[in-house]
Design a protein around this motif. Structure first.
Motif, PDB file in Angstrom:
ATOM      1  N   PRO A  87     -10.942  -3.652  -4.596  1.00  0.00           N
ATOM      2  CA  PRO A  87     -11.470  -4.967  -4.223  1.00  0.00           C
ATOM      3  C   PRO A  87     -12.138  -5.689  -5.392  1.00  0.00           C
ATOM      4  O   PRO A  87     -12.088  -6.905  -5.471  1.00  0.00           O
ATOM      5  CB  PRO A  87     -12.496  -4.634  -3.134  1.00  0.00           C
ATOM      6  CG  PRO A  87     -11.985  -3.377  -2.514  1.00  0.00           C
ATOM      7  CD  PRO A  87     -11.367  -2.592  -3.651  1.00  0.00           C
ATOM      8  N   ASP A  88     -12.746  -4.926  -6.317  1.00  0.00           N
ATOM      9  CA  ASP A  88     -13.493  -5.631  -7.364  1.00  0.00           C
ATOM     10  C   ASP A  88     -12.659  -6.006  -8.601  1.00  0.00           C
ATOM     11  O   ASP A  88     -13.187  -6.592  -9.535  1.00  0.00           O
ATOM     12  CB  ASP A  88     -14.753  -4.846  -7.778  1.00  0.00           C
ATOM     13  CG  ASP A  88     -14.400  -3.494  -8.380  1.00  0.00           C
ATOM     14  OD1 ASP A  88     -13.199  -3.234  -8.622  1.00  0.00           O
ATOM     15  OD2 ASP A  88     -15.333  -2.702  -8.612  1.00  0.00           O
ATOM     16  N   ASN A  89     -11.380  -5.659  -8.631  1.00  0.00           N
ATOM     17  CA  ASN A  89     -10.586  -6.142  -9.783  1.00  0.00           C
ATOM     18  C   ASN A  89      -9.374  -6.982  -9.370  1.00  0.00           C
ATOM     19  O   ASN A  89      -8.689  -7.544 -10.212  1.00  0.00           O
ATOM     20  CB  ASN A  89     -10.173  -4.977 -10.711  1.00  0.00           C
ATOM     21  CG  ASN A  89      -9.390  -3.881  -9.995  1.00  0.00           C
ATOM     22  OD1 ASN A  89      -8.733  -4.134  -8.989  1.00  0.00           O
ATOM     23  ND2 ASN A  89      -9.460  -2.665 -10.516  1.00  0.00           N
ATOM     24  N   PHE A  91      -8.253  -2.306   1.553  1.00  0.00           N
ATOM     25  CA  PHE A  91      -6.895  -2.872   1.482  1.00  0.00           C
ATOM     26  C   PHE A  91      -6.895  -4.308   2.004  1.00  0.00           C
ATOM     27  O   PHE A  91      -6.221  -5.183   1.437  1.00  0.00           O
ATOM     28  CB  PHE A  91      -5.914  -1.995   2.265  1.00  0.00           C
ATOM     29  CG  PHE A  91      -4.475  -2.386   2.056  1.00  0.00           C
ATOM     30  CD1 PHE A  91      -3.890  -2.295   0.802  1.00  0.00           C
ATOM     31  CD2 PHE A  91      -3.699  -2.862   3.116  1.00  0.00           C
ATOM     32  CE1 PHE A  91      -2.553  -2.667   0.602  1.00  0.00           C
ATOM     33  CE2 PHE A  91      -2.367  -3.231   2.927  1.00  0.00           C
ATOM     34  CZ  PHE A  91      -1.798  -3.134   1.665  1.00  0.00           C
ATOM     35  N   ALA A  92      -7.674  -4.546   3.058  1.00  0.00           N
ATOM     36  CA  ALA A  92      -7.724  -5.904   3.611  1.00  0.00           C
ATOM     37  C   ALA A  92      -8.342  -6.871   2.605  1.00  0.00           C
ATOM     38  O   ALA A  92      -7.877  -8.005   2.453  1.00  0.00           O
ATOM     39  CB  ALA A  92      -8.524  -5.902   4.912  1.00  0.00           C
ATOM     40  N   ARG A  93      -9.342  -6.425   1.885  1.00  0.00           N
ATOM     41  CA  ARG A  93      -9.968  -7.288   0.873  1.00  0.00           C
ATOM     42  C   ARG A  93      -8.989  -7.575  -0.269  1.00  0.00           C
ATOM     43  O   ARG A  93      -8.935  -8.670  -0.813  1.00  0.00           O
ATOM     44  CB  ARG A  93     -11.244  -6.617   0.336  1.00  0.00           C
ATOM     45  CG  ARG A  93     -11.855  -7.287  -0.881  1.00  0.00           C
ATOM     46  CD  ARG A  93     -12.360  -8.711  -0.578  1.00  0.00           C
ATOM     47  NE  ARG A  93     -12.912  -9.350  -1.767  1.00  0.00           N
ATOM     48  CZ  ARG A  93     -12.209  -9.999  -2.694  1.00  0.00           C
ATOM     49  NH1 ARG A  93     -10.876 -10.111  -2.581  1.00  0.00           N
ATOM     50  NH2 ARG A  93     -12.798 -10.559  -3.727  1.00  0.00           N
ATOM     51  N   ILE A  94      -8.204  -6.551  -0.616  1.00  0.00           N
ATOM     52  CA  ILE A  94      -7.222  -6.735  -1.689  1.00  0.00           C
ATOM     53  C   ILE A  94      -6.144  -7.731  -1.230  1.00  0.00           C
ATOM     54  O   ILE A  94      -5.787  -8.660  -1.951  1.00  0.00           O
ATOM     55  CB  ILE A  94      -6.610  -5.365  -2.089  1.00  0.00           C
ATOM     56  CG1 ILE A  94      -7.676  -4.525  -2.803  1.00  0.00           C
ATOM     57  CG2 ILE A  94      -5.377  -5.539  -2.966  1.00  0.00           C
ATOM     58  CD1 ILE A  94      -7.319  -3.054  -2.999  1.00  0.00           C
ATOM     59  N   SER A  99      -5.468   1.784  -0.601  1.00  0.00           N
ATOM     60  CA  SER A  99      -4.708   1.368   0.596  1.00  0.00           C
ATOM     61  C   SER A  99      -4.998   2.287   1.776  1.00  0.00           C
ATOM     62  O   SER A  99      -4.594   2.013   2.907  1.00  0.00           O
ATOM     63  CB  SER A  99      -3.197   1.348   0.306  1.00  0.00           C
ATOM     64  OG  SER A  99      -2.677   2.656   0.190  1.00  0.00           O
ATOM     65  N   LEU A 100      -5.738   3.385   1.534  1.00  0.00           N
ATOM     66  CA  LEU A 100      -6.082   4.312   2.623  1.00  0.00           C
ATOM     67  C   LEU A 100      -7.381   3.901   3.306  1.00  0.00           C
ATOM     68  O   LEU A 100      -7.775   4.498   4.306  1.00  0.00           O
ATOM     69  CB  LEU A 100      -6.221   5.739   2.072  1.00  0.00           C
ATOM     70  CG  LEU A 100      -4.963   6.290   1.392  1.00  0.00           C
ATOM     71  CD1 LEU A 100      -5.247   7.630   0.735  1.00  0.00           C
ATOM     72  CD2 LEU A 100      -3.825   6.430   2.405  1.00  0.00           C
ATOM     73  N   GLY A 157       0.840  -1.200   0.000  1.00  0.00           N
ATOM     74  CA  GLY A 157       0.000   0.000   0.000  1.00  0.00           C
ATOM     75  C   GLY A 157       0.869   1.241   0.000  1.00  0.00           C
ATOM     76  O   GLY A 157       1.703   1.413   0.889  1.00  0.00           O
ATOM     77  N   ASN A 158       0.675   2.088  -1.001  1.00  0.00           N
ATOM     78  CA  ASN A 158       1.423   3.344  -1.097  1.00  0.00           C
ATOM     79  C   ASN A 158       0.503   4.464  -0.613  1.00  0.00           C
ATOM     80  O   ASN A 158      -0.422   4.855  -1.318  1.00  0.00           O
ATOM     81  CB  ASN A 158       1.839   3.557  -2.562  1.00  0.00           C
ATOM     82  CG  ASN A 158       2.509   4.901  -2.774  1.00  0.00           C
ATOM     83  OD1 ASN A 158       2.896   5.579  -1.818  1.00  0.00           O
ATOM     84  ND2 ASN A 158       2.638   5.293  -4.033  1.00  0.00           N
ATOM     85  N   TRP A 159       0.775   4.953   0.583  1.00  0.00           N
ATOM     86  CA  TRP A 159      -0.116   5.978   1.162  1.00  0.00           C
ATOM     87  C   TRP A 159       0.123   7.349   0.539  1.00  0.00           C
ATOM     88  O   TRP A 159      -0.643   8.271   0.766  1.00  0.00           O
ATOM     89  CB  TRP A 159       0.109   6.071   2.676  1.00  0.00           C
ATOM     90  CG  TRP A 159      -0.348   4.882   3.462  1.00  0.00           C
ATOM     91  CD1 TRP A 159      -0.783   3.675   2.982  1.00  0.00           C
ATOM     92  CD2 TRP A 159      -0.427   4.794   4.892  1.00  0.00           C
ATOM     93  NE1 TRP A 159      -1.112   2.837   4.027  1.00  0.00           N
ATOM     94  CE2 TRP A 159      -0.905   3.503   5.214  1.00  0.00           C
ATOM     95  CE3 TRP A 159      -0.127   5.667   5.935  1.00  0.00           C
ATOM     96  CZ2 TRP A 159      -1.101   3.075   6.535  1.00  0.00           C
ATOM     97  CZ3 TRP A 159      -0.325   5.245   7.254  1.00  0.00           C
ATOM     98  CH2 TRP A 159      -0.804   3.965   7.548  1.00  0.00           C
TER      99      TRP A 159
END
Ligand code: PEP
Length: 251
Positions: free
Chosen positions: A215-217, A242-245, A236-237, A7-9
């Motif tokens: 999450p959907d892709n 992010f957890a789903r990814i 990622s924010l 995750g790039n914040w």
């Protein structure tokens, strides 16, 4: 090799906001297994968040570094400094740094060398602009960026390197490369690595995709044979996204 979800914040989240996000992520990611998870908060939060991440398995990355060890380089951060905050990874050559801050293939190469010298694993970003794609120059642009960034590296260093393919037109725009389009470039990068190094040295190099991953892709992207993870910006924010990814479904 484990898939890598990073995750790039970017320039988001002060220390308190970052801490709140990390607490939520720790909780949501508790049961995610067989995936390496990395977050890249702003420099100012790294030290604090490193303490909050203890025993979580989530690793820290810097968003950039400078190649010198120390000295009169106002505003810059060295690999050694990142290491001392607990970083294991560092993003190098993000398209925003290339476009807004004048990074070139040569500065990216110097940063990759500096990262490796300090025991940081570089996540090297490459990707074409919309103009380059429309002019049919995607693969030649990616070839120049990858070979420039890795020029002069010993094969033995490649086990520490991750390549992030991030088409510039897909970053922060909501447009994702179709999984097949992304796979074509990932496969090209894989073949290029075989050309530049001996096969054994690059066997475990991860090539991750970035550009409006959501999450959907994510599931479809991760189903591609040469997509080994994702570099995620906006999503990622949001802890749940992010957890789903990171907990993508294997199709
Ligand atoms: C990124 O910044 O590396 C990125 C991929 O951003 P986004 O996911 O928001 O497109």
């Amino acid at each position: 090799m484990l898939p890598l979800i990073a995750g790039n914040w970017k320039m988001n989240m002060d220390i308190d906001q970052g801490a709140a996000l990390v607490f939520r992520l720790r909780d949501l990611l508790r049961n995610v297994q067989a995936v390496e998870i990395v977050i890249a908060p702003p420099f100012t939060s790294l030290h604090h968040l490193n303490h909050l991440l203890a025993d979580s398995g989530i690793k820290l990355a810097g968003q950039d570094l400078f190649w010198e060890k120390s000295g009169a380089y106002t505003g810059e951060i060295s690999g050694e400094m990142l290491k001392s905050t607990g970083c294991k990874y560092v993003i190098v050559g993000h398209s925003e740094r290339r476009q807004l801050f004048g990074e070139t293939d040569e500065t990216v190469r110097r940063k990759v060398v500096a990262a490796l010298r300090h025991g940081l694993k570089p996540i090297v970003c490459v990707g074409e602009t919309l103009d380059e794609r429309e002019a049919g120059k995607t693969l030649s642009r990616v070839r120049t960026q990858v070979s420039g960034a890795l020029s002069g590296l010993a094969g033995s260093a490649m086990k520490e390197v991750t390549i992030a393919y991030e088409p510039v037109w897909a970053i922060g725009t909501g447009k994702t490369a179709k999984s097949q389009e992304a796979e074509e470039v990932h496969n090209f990068i894989r073949e290029l690595l075989h050309e530049l190094f001996d096969r054994e040295s690059v066997r475990n190099v991860r090539i991750i995709y970035g550009g409006s991953v959501k999450p959907d892709n994510i599931d479809e992207l991760m189903a591609q044979p040469n997509i080994d993870g994702a570099l995620v910006g906006g999503a990622s924010l949001k802890a749940e996204d992010f957890a789903r990814i990171a907990g993508f479904q294997r199709l």
